[in-house]
Scaffold this active site. Structure first.
Site, PDB file in Angstrom:
ATOM      1  N   GLU A  31       0.157  -9.711  -0.326  1.00  0.00           N
ATOM      2  CA  GLU A  31      -1.101  -9.913  -0.272  1.00  0.00           C
ATOM      3  C   GLU A  31      -2.179 -10.673  -1.462  1.00  0.00           C
ATOM      4  O   GLU A  31      -2.669 -11.241  -1.814  1.00  0.00           O
ATOM      5  CB  GLU A  31      -2.410  -8.935   0.079  1.00  0.00           C
ATOM      6  CG  GLU A  31      -1.601  -8.896   1.973  1.00  0.00           C
ATOM      7  CD  GLU A  31      -2.312  -8.190   3.087  1.00  0.00           C
ATOM      8  OE1 GLU A  31      -1.886  -6.986   2.335  1.00  0.00           O
ATOM      9  OE2 GLU A  31      -2.385  -8.534   3.409  1.00  0.00           O
ATOM     10  N   ALA A  41       1.111  -1.072   0.018  1.00  0.00           N
ATOM     11  CA  ALA A  41       0.657  -0.118  -0.025  1.00  0.00           C
ATOM     12  C   ALA A  41       0.994   1.291  -0.246  1.00  0.00           C
ATOM     13  O   ALA A  41       2.346   1.602   0.324  1.00  0.00           O
ATOM     14  CB  ALA A  41      -0.914   0.318   1.315  1.00  0.00           C
ATOM     15  N   GLY A 101       0.888  -5.135   1.083  1.00  0.00           N
ATOM     16  CA  GLY A 101      -0.566  -5.402   0.250  1.00  0.00           C
ATOM     17  C   GLY A 101      -0.026  -6.062  -1.386  1.00  0.00           C
ATOM     18  O   GLY A 101      -1.072  -6.901  -2.018  1.00  0.00           O
ATOM     19  N   GLU A 161       4.555  -5.075   7.387  1.00  0.00           N
ATOM     20  CA  GLU A 161       3.525  -4.498   8.113  1.00  0.00           C
ATOM     21  C   GLU A 161       4.143  -3.666   9.970  1.00  0.00           C
ATOM     22  O   GLU A 161       3.999  -2.121   9.335  1.00  0.00           O
ATOM     23  CB  GLU A 161       2.470  -4.561   7.838  1.00  0.00           C
ATOM     24  CG  GLU A 161       1.887  -4.678   6.829  1.00  0.00           C
ATOM     25  CD  GLU A 161       1.886  -5.428   5.995  1.00  0.00           C
ATOM     26  OE1 GLU A 161       2.438  -6.457   6.069  1.00  0.00           O
ATOM     27  OE2 GLU A 161       1.267  -5.864   4.891  1.00  0.00           O
TER      28      GLU A 161
HETATM   29  N1  CO8 Z   1       4.493   3.113  -0.220  1.00  0.00           N
HETATM   30  C1  CO8 Z   1       4.737   4.635  -0.750  1.00  0.00           C
HETATM   31  N2  CO8 Z   1       6.379   4.390  -1.431  1.00  0.00           N
HETATM   32  C2  CO8 Z   1       6.867   3.519  -1.452  1.00  0.00           C
HETATM   33  C3  CO8 Z   1       6.815   2.528  -0.844  1.00  0.00           C
HETATM   34  C4  CO8 Z   1       5.186   2.428  -0.224  1.00  0.00           C
HETATM   35  N3  CO8 Z   1       4.711   1.382  -0.101  1.00  0.00           N
HETATM   36  N4  CO8 Z   1       7.772   1.445  -1.285  1.00  0.00           N
HETATM   37  C5  CO8 Z   1       8.524   2.169  -2.098  1.00  0.00           C
HETATM   38  N5  CO8 Z   1       8.488   3.339  -2.240  1.00  0.00           N
HETATM   39  C6  CO8 Z   1       9.143   4.351  -2.774  1.00  0.00           C
HETATM   40  C7  CO8 Z   1      10.166   4.888  -1.958  1.00  0.00           C
HETATM   41  O1  CO8 Z   1       9.599   6.416  -0.565  1.00  0.00           O
HETATM   42  C8  CO8 Z   1      10.641   5.603  -2.891  1.00  0.00           C
HETATM   43  O2  CO8 Z   1       9.941   7.082  -3.653  1.00  0.00           O
HETATM   44  P1  CO8 Z   1      10.963   8.173  -3.371  1.00  0.00           P
HETATM   45  O3  CO8 Z   1      12.673   7.846  -4.185  1.00  0.00           O
HETATM   46  O4  CO8 Z   1       9.919   9.649  -3.615  1.00  0.00           O
HETATM   47  O5  CO8 Z   1      11.241   8.230  -2.138  1.00  0.00           O
HETATM   48  C9  CO8 Z   1      10.408   4.555  -4.279  1.00  0.00           C
HETATM   49  O6  CO8 Z   1       9.412   3.936  -3.659  1.00  0.00           O
HETATM   50  C10 CO8 Z   1      12.010   3.758  -4.050  1.00  0.00           C
HETATM   51  O7  CO8 Z   1      12.090   2.406  -3.409  1.00  0.00           O
HETATM   52  P2  CO8 Z   1      13.381   3.354  -2.153  1.00  0.00           P
HETATM   53  O8  CO8 Z   1      14.294   4.676  -2.292  1.00  0.00           O
HETATM   54  O9  CO8 Z   1      12.959   2.784  -0.651  1.00  0.00           O
HETATM   55  O10 CO8 Z   1      13.967   1.420  -2.977  1.00  0.00           O
HETATM   56  P3  CO8 Z   1      14.663   0.576  -2.157  1.00  0.00           P
HETATM   57  O11 CO8 Z   1      15.595  -0.031  -3.865  1.00  0.00           O
HETATM   58  O12 CO8 Z   1      16.138   1.424  -1.086  1.00  0.00           O
HETATM   59  O13 CO8 Z   1      14.173  -0.283  -0.984  1.00  0.00           O
HETATM   60  C11 CO8 Z   1      11.901  -1.502  -0.637  1.00  0.00           C
HETATM   61  C12 CO8 Z   1      13.028  -1.042  -1.581  1.00  0.00           C
HETATM   62  C13 CO8 Z   1      12.946  -2.548   0.310  1.00  0.00           C
HETATM   63  C14 CO8 Z   1      10.689  -1.977  -1.360  1.00  0.00           C
HETATM   64  C15 CO8 Z   1      11.474   0.047   0.413  1.00  0.00           C
HETATM   65  O14 CO8 Z   1      11.173   0.943  -0.836  1.00  0.00           O
HETATM   66  C16 CO8 Z   1      10.754  -0.369   1.667  1.00  0.00           C
HETATM   67  O15 CO8 Z   1      11.159  -1.109   2.053  1.00  0.00           O
HETATM   68  N6  CO8 Z   1       9.279  -0.332   1.031  1.00  0.00           N
HETATM   69  C17 CO8 Z   1       8.157  -0.511   1.371  1.00  0.00           C
HETATM   70  C18 CO8 Z   1       7.375  -1.706   2.097  1.00  0.00           C
HETATM   71  C19 CO8 Z   1       6.590  -2.073   2.602  1.00  0.00           C
HETATM   72  O16 CO8 Z   1       6.611  -1.562   4.118  1.00  0.00           O
HETATM   73  N7  CO8 Z   1       5.985  -2.148   1.988  1.00  0.00           N
HETATM   74  C20 CO8 Z   1       3.781  -2.209   3.298  1.00  0.00           C
HETATM   75  C21 CO8 Z   1       3.344  -0.752   2.663  1.00  0.00           C
HETATM   76  S1  CO8 Z   1       2.071  -1.422   4.274  1.00  0.00           S
HETATM   77  C22 CO8 Z   1       0.833  -2.504   3.219  1.00  0.00           C
HETATM   78  O17 CO8 Z   1       0.861  -2.635   2.307  1.00  0.00           O
HETATM   79  C23 CO8 Z   1      -0.193  -2.847   4.259  1.00  0.00           C
HETATM   80  C24 CO8 Z   1      -1.159  -3.664   3.690  1.00  0.00           C
HETATM   81  C25 CO8 Z   1      -2.813  -3.067   3.547  1.00  0.00           C
HETATM   82  C26 CO8 Z   1      -3.379  -3.950   1.837  1.00  0.00           C
HETATM   83  C27 CO8 Z   1      -3.212  -3.235   1.431  1.00  0.00           C
HETATM   84  C28 CO8 Z   1      -3.871  -2.943  -0.170  1.00  0.00           C
HETATM   85  C29 CO8 Z   1      -3.998  -1.697  -0.680  1.00  0.00           C
END
Ligand code: CO8
Length: 258
Positions: A112, A65, A109, A132
């Site tokens: 999921e 998400a 997500g 999460e």
């Molecule tokens: N949301 C928003 N932006 C994101 C997300 C995200 N989940 N993941 C990555 N991005 C963005 C980053 O902010 C970044 O943007 P910017 O350059 O503007 O800062 C860009 O994508 C690239 O990301 P990174 O620089 O972080 O890239 P890395 O290669 O260093 O890292 C990762 C990749 C490990 C995937 C890292 O981005 C990360 O940890 N992302 C978050 C993962 C996460 O926690 N996901 C769970 C989210 S909560 C969720 O999914 C709840 C589920 C509920 C149901 C969903 C239904 C919709």
């Protein structure tokens, strides 16, 4: 229909839906969720389509998400708009076979969504996780439930409580994914599987899917009873007659989806 966050193509009887929000690793913002719901529904309703492949980029299937979009949401907003479920269950409601072709991150997500598909073909660089807990949340689109059912309590607890990522090999070992292939072969493999399925009778393939899914909803005795009824009903189709006749006549069947 043109989408901002998806690329949609049709190849023979297969609809390919590619998540395409590269600036956020395909994180699900409202627009992407709405568009994906629409595209899945359209594929499910299209009489020319018999199977669907859902994929992302080489770096990310989807990073979950959109954290930036939901960070400031209040409980009342989340509750009243039925955040997520209101338009998020389309993948699990899709009646045609739906394959997830996963490369790179499938987190939160994203994991999921992949688990809502019928099976996952993973590239060797795929990484699955329910992180999460690391951001003060819990999985909200079935992660705790589907993961526990698919790979068992020990692994599901490990993944959801530590928030760690699992590589493709571990995911295949524990039954989360059906196959692993080199990254460069992911789409060819997924398309080959989808076209194989699409070459069979569409209603029969849908019955197979419905019956396997039943295993996750009801006790074994009920599931077996359900399967038996569906099995009996195949004898009402022309495709069963054609399939068995073709076998006896030692030729390829010509299914008519009837
Ligand atoms: N949301 C928003 N932006 C994101 C997300 C995200 N989940 N993941 C990555 N991005 C963005 C980053 O902010 C970044 O943007 P910017 O350059 O503007 O800062 C860009 O994508 C690239 O990301 P990174 O620089 O972080 O890239 P890395 O290669 O260093 O890292 C990762 C990749 C490990 C995937 C890292 O981005 C990360 O940890 N992302 C978050 C993962 C996460 O926690 N996901 C769970 C989210 S909560 C969720 O999914 C709840 C589920 C509920 C149901 C969903 C239904 C919709």
């Amino acid at each position: 229909m043109a989408y901002n966050t998806l690329e949609v193509q049709t190849d023979e009887r297969v609809r390919v839906i590619r998540l395409s929000r590269p600036e956020a690793l395909n994180a699900f913002n409202r627009e992407l969720m709405d568009e994906l719901t629409d595209a899945l529904k359209a594929a499910d309703e299209d009489n020319q389509i018999s199977a669907i492949v859902l994929t992302g980029s080489e770096k990310a299937f989807a990073a979950g998400a959109d954290i930036k979009e939901m960070a400031d949401k209040s409980f009342v907003e989340a509750y009243t708009e039925d955040f997520i479920t209101a338009n998020w269950e389309q993948a699990s409601r899709t009646r045609k076979p739906l394959i997830a072709a996963v490369a790179g991150y499938a987190l939160g997500g994203g994991c999921e969504l992949a688990m809502m598909c019928d099976f996952i073909i993973a590239a060797d660089n795929a990484k699955f996780g329910q992180p999460e807990i690391t951001i003060g949340a819990i999985p909200g689109a079935g992660g705790t439930q589907r993961m526990a059912k698919f790979i068992g309590k020990a692994k599901a607890m490990d993944m959801c409580l530590t928030g760690r990522m699992m590589g493709a090999e571990e995911a295949e070992r524990c039954g989360l994914v059906a196959r692993i292939v080199p990254k460069a072969e992911l789409m060819d493999t997924a398309m080959e599987a989808a076209k194989k399925i699409a070459g069979y009778s569409r209603p029969i393939a849908m019955m197979v899917k419905e019956s396997v899914n039943r295993a996750f909803e009801v006790p074994l005795s009920e599931g077996v009873r359900f399967e038996r009824r569906v099995f009996h009903s195949v004898f009402a189709t022309q495709d069963q007659k054609e399939g068995m006749k073709a076998f006896v006549e030692k030729r390829q069947p010509n299914f008519k989806d009837a």
